[in-house]
Design an enzyme around this catalytic site. Sequence first.
Site, mmCIF file in Angstrom:
data_model
loop_
_atom_site.group_PDB
_atom_site.id
_atom_site.type_symbol
_atom_site.label_atom_id
_atom_site.label_comp_id
_atom_site.label_asym_id
_atom_site.label_seq_id
_atom_site.Cartn_x
_atom_site.Cartn_y
_atom_site.Cartn_z
ATOM 1 N N LYS A 11 0.585 -0.959 0.230
ATOM 2 C CA LYS A 11 0.021 -0.024 0.488
ATOM 3 C C LYS A 11 1.336 1.110 0.362
ATOM 4 C CE LYS A 11 -3.916 -2.099 2.069
ATOM 5 N NZ LYS A 11 -5.090 -2.189 3.479
ATOM 6 N N PHE A 59 -15.920 2.200 6.992
ATOM 7 C CA PHE A 59 -14.665 3.413 6.484
ATOM 8 C C PHE A 59 -14.221 2.646 4.703
ATOM 9 C CE2 PHE A 59 -14.408 -1.388 7.012
ATOM 10 C CZ PHE A 59 -13.684 -2.167 5.472
ATOM 11 N N ARG A 87 -0.633 -14.631 3.899
ATOM 12 C CA ARG A 87 -1.783 -14.075 5.504
ATOM 13 C C ARG A 87 -0.985 -13.722 6.942
ATOM 14 N NH1 ARG A 87 -5.871 -12.189 4.006
ATOM 15 N NH2 ARG A 87 -6.868 -11.754 6.043
ATOM 16 N N THR A 93 -4.525 -7.365 11.071
ATOM 17 C CA THR A 93 -5.456 -5.911 9.785
ATOM 18 C C THR A 93 -4.504 -4.748 11.319
ATOM 19 O OG1 THR A 93 -6.850 -7.519 9.292
ATOM 20 C CG2 THR A 93 -6.918 -4.876 9.309
ATOM 21 N N ARG A 104 3.215 -6.534 9.054
ATOM 22 C CA ARG A 104 2.273 -5.889 9.794
ATOM 23 C C ARG A 104 3.012 -4.548 10.752
ATOM 24 N NH1 ARG A 104 -3.178 -7.730 7.672
ATOM 25 N NH2 ARG A 104 -3.427 -6.386 5.627
ATOM 26 N N ASN A 114 -1.619 -0.127 7.482
ATOM 27 C CA ASN A 114 -0.834 -1.643 7.726
ATOM 28 C C ASN A 114 -0.572 -1.808 6.132
ATOM 29 O OD1 ASN A 114 -3.060 -1.617 5.461
ATOM 30 N ND2 ASN A 114 -4.614 -2.765 6.998
ATOM 31 N N HIS A 117 -2.005 -5.641 1.584
ATOM 32 C CA HIS A 117 -3.390 -6.203 1.170
ATOM 33 C C HIS A 117 -3.017 -7.081 0.634
ATOM 34 C CE1 HIS A 117 -7.407 -7.211 -0.009
ATOM 35 N NE2 HIS A 117 -6.565 -7.843 -1.286
#
EC number: 2.7.4.6
Length: 141
Positions: A11, A59, A87, A93, A104, A114, A117
Amino acid sequence: MAIERTLSIIKPDAVAKNVIGQIYARFEAAGLKIVAAKMVHLSRGEAEQFYAVHKERPFFKDLVDFMVSGPVMIQALEGENAIAKNRDLMGATDPKKAEKGTIRADFADSIDANAVHGSDAAETAAVEVAFFFPGMNVYSR
């Protein structure tokens, strides 16, 4: 074990921190191959379409605003149990709840910014990979 593909997005916050290489090293160390990759600056329309599943969530607007705030690095990852591996690498998250050593925990600032994705299931992975890499530009090796 099944060979899977999953979508990963680094991100805008993590791209701005210049940690793409460190994140890629974690993918590769976990046995995941990067089979497609591109850096893009998402349009509002692309972000809204990609995150349409969250359209009714409170959100949604903030998520879209964040995802169009700067360039992102998008990659398709391939490997045994790629979805679960990615993951696990990402962590929770909320980076405050993410285990030490996860992407993260190490690179994210907040539940909104964060860092990454990742697809959450085989069905969503197929849709998400096809969204960003339609046609023949994913290369198994």
